[in-house]
Design an enzyme around this catalytic site. Structure first.
Site, PDB file in Angstrom:
ATOM      1  N   ILE A   9       0.825  -1.220   0.000  1.00 15.24           N
ATOM      2  CA  ILE A   9       0.000   0.000   0.000  1.00 15.24           C
ATOM      3  C   ILE A   9       0.859   1.270   0.000  1.00 15.24           C
ATOM      4  O   ILE A   9       0.415   2.340  -0.420  1.00 15.24           O
ATOM      5  CB  ILE A   9      -0.954  -0.025   1.220  1.00 15.24           C
ATOM      6  CG1 ILE A   9      -2.182   0.840   0.989  1.00 15.24           C
ATOM      7  CG2 ILE A   9      -0.247   0.364   2.512  1.00 15.24           C
ATOM      8  CD1 ILE A   9      -3.292   0.607   2.008  1.00 15.24           C
ATOM      9  N   ASN A  47      11.441  -8.947   7.161  1.00 18.09           N
ATOM     10  CA  ASN A  47      11.826  -8.341   8.438  1.00 18.09           C
ATOM     11  C   ASN A  47      11.363  -9.166   9.635  1.00 18.09           C
ATOM     12  O   ASN A  47      10.317  -9.812   9.590  1.00 18.09           O
ATOM     13  CB  ASN A  47      11.208  -6.940   8.545  1.00 18.09           C
ATOM     14  CG  ASN A  47      11.872  -5.947   7.612  1.00 18.09           C
ATOM     15  OD1 ASN A  47      13.097  -5.930   7.479  1.00 18.09           O
ATOM     16  ND2 ASN A  47      11.078  -5.125   6.951  1.00 18.09           N
ATOM     17  N   HIS A  89       5.658 -11.992   5.875  1.00 13.15           N
ATOM     18  CA  HIS A  89       5.521 -11.506   4.501  1.00 13.15           C
ATOM     19  C   HIS A  89       6.899 -11.325   3.892  1.00 13.15           C
ATOM     20  O   HIS A  89       7.827 -10.851   4.549  1.00 13.15           O
ATOM     21  CB  HIS A  89       4.723 -10.202   4.428  1.00 13.15           C
ATOM     22  CG  HIS A  89       5.188  -9.138   5.369  1.00 13.15           C
ATOM     23  ND1 HIS A  89       4.910  -9.154   6.721  1.00 13.15           N
ATOM     24  CD2 HIS A  89       5.935  -8.028   5.158  1.00 13.15           C
ATOM     25  CE1 HIS A  89       5.453  -8.104   7.293  1.00 13.15           C
ATOM     26  NE2 HIS A  89       6.098  -7.400   6.370  1.00 13.15           N
ATOM     27  N   GLN A 136      10.060  -5.624  11.999  1.00 13.33           N
ATOM     28  CA  GLN A 136       8.807  -6.106  11.402  1.00 13.33           C
ATOM     29  C   GLN A 136       7.630  -5.314  11.945  1.00 13.33           C
ATOM     30  O   GLN A 136       7.357  -5.341  13.152  1.00 13.33           O
ATOM     31  CB  GLN A 136       8.637  -7.600  11.716  1.00 13.33           C
ATOM     32  CG  GLN A 136       7.432  -8.227  11.031  1.00 13.33           C
ATOM     33  CD  GLN A 136       7.260  -9.698  11.405  1.00 13.33           C
ATOM     34  OE1 GLN A 136       7.821 -10.172  12.389  1.00 13.33           O
ATOM     35  NE2 GLN A 136       6.500 -10.417  10.609  1.00 13.33           N
TER      36      GLN A 136
HETATM   37  P1  5GP Z   1       7.280  -4.763   7.484  1.00 10.05           P
HETATM   38  O1  5GP Z   1       7.938  -3.527   8.015  1.00 10.05           O
HETATM   39  O2  5GP Z   1       6.372  -5.406   8.511  1.00 10.05           O
HETATM   40  O3  5GP Z   1       8.255  -5.718   6.861  1.00 10.05           O
HETATM   41  O4  5GP Z   1       6.405  -4.268   6.273  1.00 10.05           O
HETATM   42  C1  5GP Z   1       5.020  -4.142   6.303  1.00 10.05           C
HETATM   43  C2  5GP Z   1       4.587  -3.656   4.935  1.00 10.05           C
HETATM   44  O5  5GP Z   1       3.190  -3.820   4.823  1.00 10.05           O
HETATM   45  C3  5GP Z   1       4.891  -2.183   4.679  1.00 10.05           C
HETATM   46  O6  5GP Z   1       5.676  -2.054   3.500  1.00 10.05           O
HETATM   47  C4  5GP Z   1       3.507  -1.546   4.532  1.00 10.05           C
HETATM   48  O7  5GP Z   1       3.468  -0.523   3.572  1.00 10.05           O
HETATM   49  C5  5GP Z   1       2.650  -2.727   4.137  1.00 10.05           C
HETATM   50  N1  5GP Z   1       1.256  -2.618   4.565  1.00 10.05           N
HETATM   51  C6  5GP Z   1       0.817  -2.301   5.815  1.00 10.05           C
HETATM   52  N2  5GP Z   1      -0.539  -2.315   5.847  1.00 10.05           N
HETATM   53  C7  5GP Z   1      -0.957  -2.650   4.604  1.00 10.05           C
HETATM   54  C8  5GP Z   1      -2.249  -2.811   4.023  1.00 10.05           C
HETATM   55  O8  5GP Z   1      -3.299  -2.667   4.654  1.00 10.05           O
HETATM   56  N3  5GP Z   1      -2.294  -3.151   2.703  1.00 10.05           N
HETATM   57  C9  5GP Z   1      -1.157  -3.339   1.961  1.00 10.05           C
HETATM   58  N4  5GP Z   1      -1.306  -3.662   0.672  1.00 10.05           N
HETATM   59  N5  5GP Z   1       0.093  -3.197   2.483  1.00 10.05           N
HETATM   60  C10 5GP Z   1       0.184  -2.848   3.786  1.00 10.05           C
END
Ligand code: 5GP
Ligand code: ZN
Length: 120
Positions: free
Chosen positions: A31, A86, A97, A91
């Site tokens: 997003i 992460n 993911h 994370q």
């Molecule tokens: P992390 O820091 O946990 O590795 O990354 C989480 C990722 O999830 C971030 O890049 C963030 O932009 C994405 N993200 C968080 N909430 C949503 C959402 O509701 N929809 C989508 N498509 N991505 C999300």
């Protein structure tokens, strides 16, 4: 899992720009992309992180990652793609993911809707 954003994306209560899914994974556009085509691959079953996830699911995620990487390369022509996952304080969303993050030599000023049309 209650209150998990990515479980809600899987059950459809939060919309996502999904470019691939099967019985094990869902693949959708981030997003808040770091670059055009920034994609996330998540297991449909809730695993917290790299310690939590089983090898069979992880193997399937990597197989899908190979295919999606090729799709991004063919359709968006990046100069490179980073795979990132992460853990711990790094994370933000506590549902495993794998990020696929392209990089470009030239300016790629595409919004998420346009990228979705190209990658879906
Ligand atoms: P992390 O820091 O946990 O590795 O990354 C989480 C990722 O999830 C971030 O890049 C963030 O932009 C994405 N993200 C968080 N909430 C949503 C959402 O509701 N929809 C989508 N498509 N991505 C999300
Ligand atoms: Zn979850």
């Amino acid at each position: 899992m209650d209150n998990c954003i990515f479980c809600k994306i899987i059950d459809g209560s939060i919309p996502s720009k999904t470019i691939y899914e099967d019985e094990v994974v869902k693949v959708f556009l981030d997003i808040n992309p770091l670059a055009a085509g920034h994609t996330l691959i998540i297991p449909k079953k809730h695993f917290k992180d790299f310690d939590d996830i089983d090898l069979e699911t992880l193997n399937h995620i990597m197989k899908v990652a190979k295919d999606i990487k090729l799709r991004i390369e063919e359709r968006l022509n990046p100069s490179g793609i980073r795979l990132l996952q992460n853990n711990g304080v790094l994370q933000d969303v506590k549902h495993f993911h794998l990020h696929l993050i392209p990089t470009y030599n030239k300016d790629m000023d595409l919004n998420v809707d346009k990228v979705f049309e190209i990658l879906k």
